[in-house]
Design a protein around this motif. Structure first.
Motif, PDB file in Angstrom:
ATOM      1  N   UNK A  19       0.832  -1.279  -0.044  1.00 46.86           N
ATOM      2  CA  UNK A  19       0.201  -0.018  -0.079  1.00 46.86           C
ATOM      3  C   UNK A  19       0.799   1.306   0.092  1.00 46.86           C
ATOM      4  N   UNK A  20       2.096   1.220   0.395  1.00 51.12           N
ATOM      5  CA  UNK A  20       2.894   2.254   0.329  1.00 51.12           C
ATOM      6  C   UNK A  20       3.136   2.772  -1.030  1.00 51.12           C
ATOM      7  N   UNK A  21       3.182   3.966  -1.434  1.00 50.44           N
ATOM      8  CA  UNK A  21       3.362   4.675  -2.811  1.00 50.44           C
ATOM      9  C   UNK A  21       4.985   4.624  -2.987  1.00 50.44           C
ATOM     10  N   UNK A  22       5.508   4.898  -2.064  1.00 49.38           N
ATOM     11  CA  UNK A  22       6.967   5.310  -2.188  1.00 49.38           C
ATOM     12  C   UNK A  22       7.937   4.390  -1.151  1.00 49.38           C
ATOM     13  N   UNK A  23       9.190   4.301  -1.333  1.00 51.50           N
ATOM     14  CA  UNK A  23       9.990   3.968  -0.588  1.00 51.50           C
ATOM     15  C   UNK A  23      10.052   4.612   0.968  1.00 51.50           C
ATOM     16  N   UNK A  24       9.913   5.868   0.910  1.00 47.55           N
ATOM     17  CA  UNK A  24      10.031   6.806   1.824  1.00 47.55           C
ATOM     18  C   UNK A  24       8.450   6.579   2.786  1.00 47.55           C
ATOM     19  N   UNK A  25       7.449   6.611   2.059  1.00 49.15           N
ATOM     20  CA  UNK A  25       6.397   6.393   2.760  1.00 49.15           C
ATOM     21  C   UNK A  25       6.376   4.967   3.380  1.00 49.15           C
ATOM     22  N   UNK A  26       6.909   4.171   2.873  1.00 47.57           N
ATOM     23  CA  UNK A  26       7.020   2.895   3.456  1.00 47.57           C
ATOM     24  C   UNK A  26       7.525   2.894   4.795  1.00 47.57           C
ATOM     25  N   UNK A  27       8.957   3.535   4.723  1.00 47.19           N
ATOM     26  CA  UNK A  27       9.652   3.671   5.936  1.00 47.19           C
ATOM     27  C   UNK A  27       8.909   4.346   7.134  1.00 47.19           C
ATOM     28  N   UNK A  28       8.266   5.425   6.539  1.00 45.76           N
ATOM     29  CA  UNK A  28       7.636   6.247   7.614  1.00 45.76           C
ATOM     30  C   UNK A  28       6.435   5.577   8.110  1.00 45.76           C
ATOM     31  N   UNK A  29       5.661   4.676   7.446  1.00 44.48           N
ATOM     32  CA  UNK A  29       4.487   3.715   7.886  1.00 44.48           C
ATOM     33  C   UNK A  29       4.958   2.820   8.784  1.00 44.48           C
ATOM     34  N   UNK A  30       6.051   2.250   8.537  1.00 44.48           N
ATOM     35  CA  UNK A  30       6.862   1.049   9.459  1.00 44.48           C
ATOM     36  C   UNK A  30       7.071   1.892  10.748  1.00 44.48           C
ATOM     37  N   UNK A  31       7.542   2.995  10.663  1.00 46.39           N
ATOM     38  CA  UNK A  31       8.164   3.618  11.995  1.00 46.39           C
ATOM     39  C   UNK A  31       7.052   3.805  12.744  1.00 46.39           C
ATOM     40  N   UNK A  32       5.965   4.650  12.235  1.00 43.87           N
ATOM     41  CA  UNK A  32       4.741   4.882  12.710  1.00 43.87           C
ATOM     42  C   UNK A  32       4.000   3.778  13.525  1.00 43.87           C
ATOM     43  N   UNK A  33       4.058   2.773  12.721  1.00 43.92           N
ATOM     44  CA  UNK A  33       3.336   1.330  13.174  1.00 43.92           C
ATOM     45  C   UNK A  33       4.280   0.802  14.384  1.00 43.92           C
ATOM     46  N   UNK A  34       5.619   0.947  14.501  1.00 42.26           N
ATOM     47  CA  UNK A  34       6.191   0.516  15.727  1.00 42.26           C
ATOM     48  C   UNK A  34       6.057   1.489  16.664  1.00 42.26           C
ATOM     49  N   UNK A  35       6.101   2.681  16.348  1.00 43.94           N
ATOM     50  CA  UNK A  35       5.860   3.576  17.581  1.00 43.94           C
ATOM     51  C   UNK A  35       4.544   3.343  18.393  1.00 43.94           C
ATOM     52  N   UNK A  36       3.500   3.194  17.580  1.00 39.07           N
ATOM     53  CA  UNK A  36       2.110   2.887  17.973  1.00 39.07           C
ATOM     54  C   UNK A  36       2.126   1.635  18.799  1.00 39.07           C
ATOM     55  N   UNK A  37       2.946   0.622  18.207  1.00 37.01           N
ATOM     56  CA  UNK A  37       3.132  -0.765  19.096  1.00 37.01           C
ATOM     57  C   UNK A  37       3.640  -0.361  20.346  1.00 37.01           C
ATOM     58  N   UNK A  38       4.742   0.469  20.581  1.00 42.05           N
ATOM     59  CA  UNK A  38       5.417   0.656  21.786  1.00 42.05           C
ATOM     60  C   UNK A  38       4.552   1.216  22.650  1.00 42.05           C
ATOM     61  N   UNK A  39       3.635   2.518  22.201  1.00 41.31           N
ATOM     62  CA  UNK A  39       2.919   3.148  23.108  1.00 41.31           C
ATOM     63  C   UNK A  39       1.621   2.194  23.700  1.00 41.31           C
ATOM     64  N   UNK A  40       1.146   1.260  22.736  1.00 43.46           N
ATOM     65  CA  UNK A  40       0.100   0.581  23.225  1.00 43.46           C
ATOM     66  C   UNK A  40       0.567  -0.669  24.218  1.00 43.46           C
ATOM     67  N   UNK A  41       2.087  -1.101  24.202  1.00 42.04           N
ATOM     68  CA  UNK A  41       2.786  -2.031  25.082  1.00 42.04           C
ATOM     69  C   UNK A  41       3.138  -1.222  26.243  1.00 42.04           C
TER      70      UNK A  41
END
Length: 97
Positions: A60-82
């Motif tokens: 679903x990411x349109x660019x490598x930069x967007x993919x990197x940003x989305x992954x980082x955001x997902x990990x940050x959300x996981x850390x916060x949730x945990x």
């Protein structure tokens, strides 16, 4: 958008890239087709050694930069949730700065 939303969005793109699977499931009911696509997608993620949500982001990411940003955001959300400090989570999961 959460991991389930990402996966749902990715499945439509995934099946387009897999004509062999399309042919194999052509005669199945719509429900069975969706199940087979989901299972194949999960198998693909496992074969790549990544989580299903991570594979979904690659579709679903349109660019490598967007993919990197989305992954980082997902990990940050996981850390916060945990309830784990971001730096501790990042170190434990080998996430580069």
């Amino acid at each position: 958008m959460n991991a389930n939303d990402w996966t749902e969005a990715a499945l439509a793109k995934y099946i387009v890239t897999n004509p062999t699977l399309q042919a194999e499931i052509a005669n199945l009911s719509a429900k069975d087709q969706q199940d087979q696509i989901r299972w194949a997608f999960e198998d693909e993620a496992e074969a790549q050694g990544i989580e299903t949500w991570e594979l979904a982001l690659t579709f679903i990411a349109e660019t490598p930069e967007q993919l990197k940003s989305m992954r980082l955001e997902a990990h940050k959300e996981a850390a916060e949730t945990l309830g784990i400090d971001w730096e501790e989570y990042r170190a434990a999961n080998a996430i580069p700065e």
